[in-house]
Design a protein around this motif. Structure first.
Motif, mmCIF file in Angstrom:
data_model
loop_
_atom_site.group_PDB
_atom_site.id
_atom_site.type_symbol
_atom_site.label_atom_id
_atom_site.label_comp_id
_atom_site.label_asym_id
_atom_site.label_seq_id
_atom_site.Cartn_x
_atom_site.Cartn_y
_atom_site.Cartn_z
ATOM 1 N N LEU A 303 -5.967 -12.222 4.696
ATOM 2 C CA LEU A 303 -5.146 -11.233 5.373
ATOM 3 C C LEU A 303 -5.736 -10.962 6.746
ATOM 4 O O LEU A 303 -6.882 -10.521 6.850
ATOM 5 N N LEU A 327 -2.348 -14.742 6.457
ATOM 6 C CA LEU A 327 -1.222 -13.814 6.332
ATOM 7 C C LEU A 327 -1.109 -12.967 7.584
ATOM 8 O O LEU A 327 -1.969 -12.125 7.867
ATOM 9 N N THR A 332 2.536 -10.068 5.533
ATOM 10 C CA THR A 332 2.000 -8.935 4.778
ATOM 11 C C THR A 332 3.046 -7.863 4.517
ATOM 12 O O THR A 332 2.749 -6.841 3.906
ATOM 13 N N VAL A 337 4.457 -10.487 0.841
ATOM 14 C CA VAL A 337 3.039 -10.486 0.516
ATOM 15 C C VAL A 337 2.807 -10.630 -0.980
ATOM 16 O O VAL A 337 1.835 -11.252 -1.419
ATOM 17 N N ASN A 349 -9.445 -9.869 2.474
ATOM 18 C CA ASN A 349 -8.855 -8.934 3.433
ATOM 19 C C ASN A 349 -9.716 -8.813 4.678
ATOM 20 O O ASN A 349 -10.867 -8.402 4.611
ATOM 21 N N ILE A 363 -1.778 -2.817 2.069
ATOM 22 C CA ILE A 363 -1.211 -4.160 1.928
ATOM 23 C C ILE A 363 -1.275 -4.598 0.472
ATOM 24 O O ILE A 363 -0.334 -5.198 -0.056
#
Length: 485
Positions: A303, A327, A332, A337, A349, A363
């Motif tokens: 992410l 992402l 996201t 997502v 992340n 998220i």
């Protein structure tokens, strides 16, 4: 005003400097943090500049730096009790215990990873003692700096987009997915630019997909939207295009940018943080899932696409993960997502949300943990936080520590280590921090001349103390910072 406060001392150059060791503190309750902010070489640079430097006894031993090596660099060795007294500036990697901060002389300064939103009492202690607290993690470029390499990489990507069949603008067609083949630090600008153009999907691959030749056309990638067009970009070919961009075009692009008042962090080891988190996540995912027979089987999603995410990407590719999904903001959003969350073995992340979103927008949600993520999935949070400073991963409320790095909920492993480089990149991160601190003190920002002459990029990191009014804004900041380093 605190007794003994000297307003002249508060703004004068730093000539007497202390280098503190790591002990148990709010960030380090288990004593796992054993790094030191300056190497003997960094101390020697300060001594050559004319500073009197004292190093706390044993400060660098865990990193292989003996007291004798600091003595050879020109420093004195002091006890913990003496180190915090009689100094213009104390340097420490992570924030000190409150009792150590309270030992400092009124009007002196402390440079450390302060994390004051997560540990608000630190501000109160510094203010009560009239100590200027400089949050190392908040010192930034001022103004933002765009390197030639970054601009060339971005311009090369614009040129590729502009060359797509039927595309009259430098921006990406809405239906297109992008896959970079290979990894290079010099591709950073291109990948970030591609991510901001909202592709259907964005991937980084070890090798080119079967039957692909680097051009847009029918193809497939692990894209839940089944994008009809896939653009593959070989990183070595991207480098050739970037090298051919003439210097006037680079200068023209830089001149046309509205540069931010403050740019990137000046003191950080985000790449090492990302690498450490990814390394831990890969090992844990393979250990928890017996059907995965090595990194080549791992389905991985990252992410975000900033510096810490690029560190994670680098480590994944080094370990042979064949495909990494990056992402972007588009990916996201819900429900997109959730498709990635459902199909990934390892989710990393690297999204650091703005302060106003922390604790309000997530998220990965608690509901995802119950209904979307599969048992055995590993979630690694590189950003970190606490109950008052939440991350984008709702199931993670508090950071974990190297001694107990992950928890398991609903069969999902959650890891958010406070001090990720302690999990495998200790020495590299110490060397990185030391170089950057010396650069800020002696060269670019010349912080060694004191807060009275400090530039805006340093002053905006001043979060407590008698000189707080010198900050570019007199309002206290809503602070957010990556805790993973």
């Amino acid at each position: 005003m605190t007794a003994g406060f000297d307003p002249v001392r508060a703004g004068r150059p730093f000539r007497c400097i202390g280098l503190a060791a790591e002990h148990e503190s709010p960030e380090n309750p288990h004593g796992s943090e054993v790094r030191v902010a300056l190497t003997p070489g960094g101390v020697e640079s300060l001594v050559r500049h004319g500073c009197a430097v004292a190093v706390e006894r044993g400060a660098g031993v865990a990193m292989g730096y003996s007291d004798a090596s600091y003595l050879a660099a020109g420093a004195a060795i002091q006890s913990r009790g003496d180190l915090y007294r009689g100094k213009d500036l104390v340097i420490k990697l992570k924030g000190p215990a409150h009792r150590d901060l309270a030992r400092m002389d009124p009007g002196s300064s402390l440079l450390c990873m302060a994390h004051v939103q997560s540990i608000p009492k630190r501000v109160a202690v510094a203010d009560a003692r009239a100590v200027n607290l400089i949050a190392m993690e908040l010192i930034k470029e001022s103004p933002e700096l765009l390197t030639d390499a970054y601009i060339r990489s971005r311009l090369a990507m614009e040129k590729i987009f502009a060359g797509l069949a039927g595309n009259s603008s430098p921006y990406l067609p809405d239906a297109c997915s992008v896959a970079f083949v290979g990894f290079s630090a010099d591709a950073f600008g291109a990948v970030q630019y591609a991510a901001r153009c909202r592709p259907r999907s964005l991937q980084v691959l070890q090798g080119c997909p079967p039957g692909r030749d680097g051009r847009v056309g029918p193809g497939s990638c692990r894209d839940p939207g089944h994008a009809p067009g896939l653009l593959t970009v070989a990183v070595d070919e991207l480098a050739e295009i970037a090298a051919g961009i003439p210097p006037p075009h680079v200068d023209e692009h830089r001149a046309g940018q509205a540069l931010k008042t403050f740019g990137k962090r000046r003191i950080q080891c985000l790449h090492e943080t990302g690498r450490a988190g990814a390394l831990f996540g890969i090992d844990l995912a393979l250990a928890r899932n017996r059907h995965l027979h090595g990194p080549a089987c791992l389905r991985t999603a990252i992410l975000g696409y900033g510096n810490v995410a690029f560190g994670a990407l680098d480590e994944c590719l080094r370990h042979g993960v064949p495909t990494v999904d990056i992402l972007t903001k588009r990916a996201t959003e819900r429900p997109q997502v959730q498709r990635y969350l459902r199909s990934s073995d390892l989710i990393i992340n690297g999204v650091e949300q703005p302060p106003q979103c922390r604790g309000r927008s997530y998220i990965i949600t608690d509901d995802d943990l119950r209904t979307v993520l599969r048992p055995g999935t590993v979630v690694v949070d590189l950003v970190g936080g606490c109950a008052t400073n939440r991350t984008a991963v709702e199931p993670i409320v508090e950071c974990t520590h190297p001694a107990d790095p992950y928890t398991v909920r609903n069969g999902v492993c959650l890891a958010s280590v406070w001090g990720w480089p302690l999990m495998g990149f200790q020495k590299e991160s110490v060397e990185c921090y030391s170089r950057q601190i010396v650069q800020v003190l002696l060269h670019d920002e010349q912080l060694i001349n004191g807060l009275g002459a400090a530039p805006p990029g340093v002053l905006q990191a001043l979060v407590a103390g008698p000189l707080l009014g010198r900050r570019p804004s007199s309002q206290r900041m809503a602070l957010s910072a990556t805790l993973g380093g």
